[in-house]
Motif scaffolding. Structure first.
Motif, short mmCIF file in Angstrom:
data_model
loop_
_atom_site.label_atom_id
_atom_site.label_comp_id
_atom_site.label_asym_id
_atom_site.label_seq_id
_atom_site.Cartn_x
_atom_site.Cartn_y
_atom_site.Cartn_z
N LEU A 114 33.40 -37.52 24.58
CA LEU A 114 32.80 -38.34 23.51
C LEU A 114 31.86 -37.52 22.63
O LEU A 114 31.85 -37.68 21.40
CB LEU A 114 32.05 -39.52 24.15
CG LEU A 114 31.32 -40.45 23.21
CD1 LEU A 114 32.26 -41.10 22.20
CD2 LEU A 114 30.56 -41.53 23.99
N GLY A 175 26.54 -44.58 31.21
CA GLY A 175 25.33 -43.86 30.86
C GLY A 175 24.18 -44.82 31.14
O GLY A 175 24.27 -46.01 30.81
N LYS A 195 26.66 -41.23 33.94
CA LYS A 195 27.32 -41.47 35.23
C LYS A 195 26.51 -40.90 36.41
O LYS A 195 26.94 -39.94 37.08
CB LYS A 195 28.74 -40.92 35.21
CG LYS A 195 29.48 -41.37 33.95
CD LYS A 195 30.92 -41.68 34.14
CE LYS A 195 31.49 -42.48 33.00
NZ LYS A 195 31.49 -41.92 31.67
N GLY A 209 27.86 -48.90 24.52
CA GLY A 209 28.84 -48.40 23.56
C GLY A 209 28.48 -48.60 22.10
O GLY A 209 29.34 -48.49 21.22
N TYR A 211 25.47 -47.39 19.18
CA TYR A 211 24.38 -46.45 18.97
C TYR A 211 24.03 -46.40 17.48
O TYR A 211 24.89 -46.62 16.63
CB TYR A 211 24.80 -45.03 19.33
CG TYR A 211 25.51 -44.83 20.65
CD1 TYR A 211 24.89 -44.21 21.72
CD2 TYR A 211 26.85 -45.23 20.82
CE1 TYR A 211 25.55 -43.99 22.93
CE2 TYR A 211 27.51 -45.03 22.02
CZ TYR A 211 26.86 -44.42 23.07
OH TYR A 211 27.52 -44.21 24.26
N THR A 235 25.74 -38.44 25.96
CA THR A 235 24.46 -38.75 26.61
C THR A 235 23.65 -37.47 26.84
O THR A 235 22.43 -37.48 26.63
CB THR A 235 24.71 -39.48 27.95
OG1 THR A 235 25.57 -40.59 27.70
CG2 THR A 235 23.42 -39.97 28.57
C1 G1P Z 1 31.03 -43.90 27.49
C2 G1P Z 1 29.61 -43.31 27.48
C3 G1P Z 1 28.72 -44.04 28.47
C4 G1P Z 1 28.73 -45.53 28.19
C5 G1P Z 1 30.19 -46.06 28.16
C6 G1P Z 1 30.24 -47.50 27.71
O1 G1P Z 1 31.62 -43.62 28.74
O2 G1P Z 1 29.69 -41.93 27.77
O3 G1P Z 1 27.41 -43.55 28.40
O4 G1P Z 1 27.98 -46.23 29.16
O5 G1P Z 1 31.00 -45.29 27.26
O6 G1P Z 1 31.55 -47.96 27.75
P1 G1P Z 1 33.20 -43.79 29.01
O7 G1P Z 1 33.45 -45.26 29.13
O8 G1P Z 1 33.90 -43.18 27.86
O9 G1P Z 1 33.44 -43.07 30.30
#
Ligand code: G1P
Length: 294
Positions: A114, A175, A195, A209, A211, A235
């Motif tokens: 991301l 996160g 995580k 998701g 920001y 993050t």
């Molecule tokens: C991403 C972000 C994470 C957030 C999450 C929400 O993670 O890195 O901080 O909490 O989206 O969906 P991913 O879902 O791509 O693993």
């Protein structure tokens, strides 16, 4: 009250492979899967537009060109609808079409995470604050999550992250932010971790998701090393920015559906369907019959 630079642009990272939705995502991007009758991405774009966003920036990848087509005029289709006098359908398409010149596309060439996807938008965003909306998550509330964040940004400035509470045993999926003093409808962020290993999360407030970020994040992401999952994590970049800039959490209290997961996607369809006057009666009957099977 200090004037904060307006948030005009929103970034949508849509390069993900969508492996959890194979085989459908072999040919259809996961962002184009429909919740009732609109693709997931339309809900997220509508949330941004409702918050006053003027320019949409999509970070796409290979096999995602239908997203580009979706936000363009479909000339033949409109022509056919006109010949058949399908006025309502034509209006629907016209309302959904962004104004010419207000949409940009760039590609994330490799799936590096991301943080890397966001960095790919740096030239288009330029030197101004921007909103970032992860299209897996769709929200339901009277006031959209992004609108609530912009309201907080108008008073607090800096960077804003939307958060929600999760069961402590689920914190390792997200996160997570550390909680400081109260600010408006949220609080000052004191730390962040992507995580966290079980039992080490600083709170149970997870990043949902959405920001609002200052452009200084791009410089940091340029050299950001890989973190959790061996990916360049946003993050981790934000944690570095926290050393020099303020971050406030906006506590979103509406409903959130994680359409990146099968259960969240199905629940989103159910939730949005029962709020639709045109299909509610039939859907309600069907649901009642299904509930008997539980
Ligand atoms: C991403 C972000 C994470 C957030 C999450 C929400 O993670 O890195 O901080 O909490 O989206 O969906 P991913 O879902 O791509 O693993």
């Amino acid at each position: 009250m200090a004037q904060h630079k307006k948030v005009r642009k929103a970034v949508f990272p849509v390069a993900g492979l969508g492996t959890r939705f194979l085989p459908a995502t072999k040919a259809v991007p996961k962002e184009m899967l429909t919740v009732v009758d609109k693709p997931i991405i339309q809900y997220v774009v509508d949330e941004a537009l409702e918050a006053g966003i003027e320019h949409l920036v999509f970070v796409t990848g290979r096999n995602k060109h239908v997203i580009e087509d979706y936000f363009d005029i479909h000339f033949e289709l409109e022509q056919t609808l006109r010949e058949r006098a399908k006025k309502a359908e034509i209006t629907l398409l016209q309302e959904q079409l962004p104004k010419a010149g207000t949409v940009s596309f760039t590609r994330q060439q490799e799936p590096l995470g991301l943080g890397h996807a966001v960095w790919c938008a740096r030239e288009i965003v330029g030197d101004e604050p921007f909103a970032l909306l992860l299209p897996d998550m769709i929200m339901k509330d009277t006031k959209g999550c992004t609108k609530g964040m912009i309201d907080l940004y108008d008073t607090a400035g800096g960077n804003i992250i939307a958060v929600e509470e999760c069961a402590p045993e689920l914190a390792h999926r997200y996160g997570i932010v550390g909680k400081g003093e109260t600010v408006g409808e949220g609080f000052r962020i004191t730390s962040m971790v992507e995580k966290p290993a079980k039992g080490t999360a600083p709170s149970n407030f997870f990043i949902n998701g959405r920001y609002i970020l200052q452009p200084e994040i791009f410089k940091i992401l340029e050299t950001q090393e890989r973190g959790a999952g061996n990916e360049i994590q946003l993050t981790d970049g934000m944690l570095k920015l926290l050393e020099t800039q303020d971050f406030a959490a906006y506590h979103f209290r509406g409903e959130t559906y994680d359409c990146g997961a099968k259960d969240g996607f199905i629940l989103a369809n159910m939730a949005f369907a029962i709020d639709r006057d045109d299909i509610r009666p039939q859907v309600e009957e069907g649901f009642k019959a299904l509930i008997k099977r539980l």
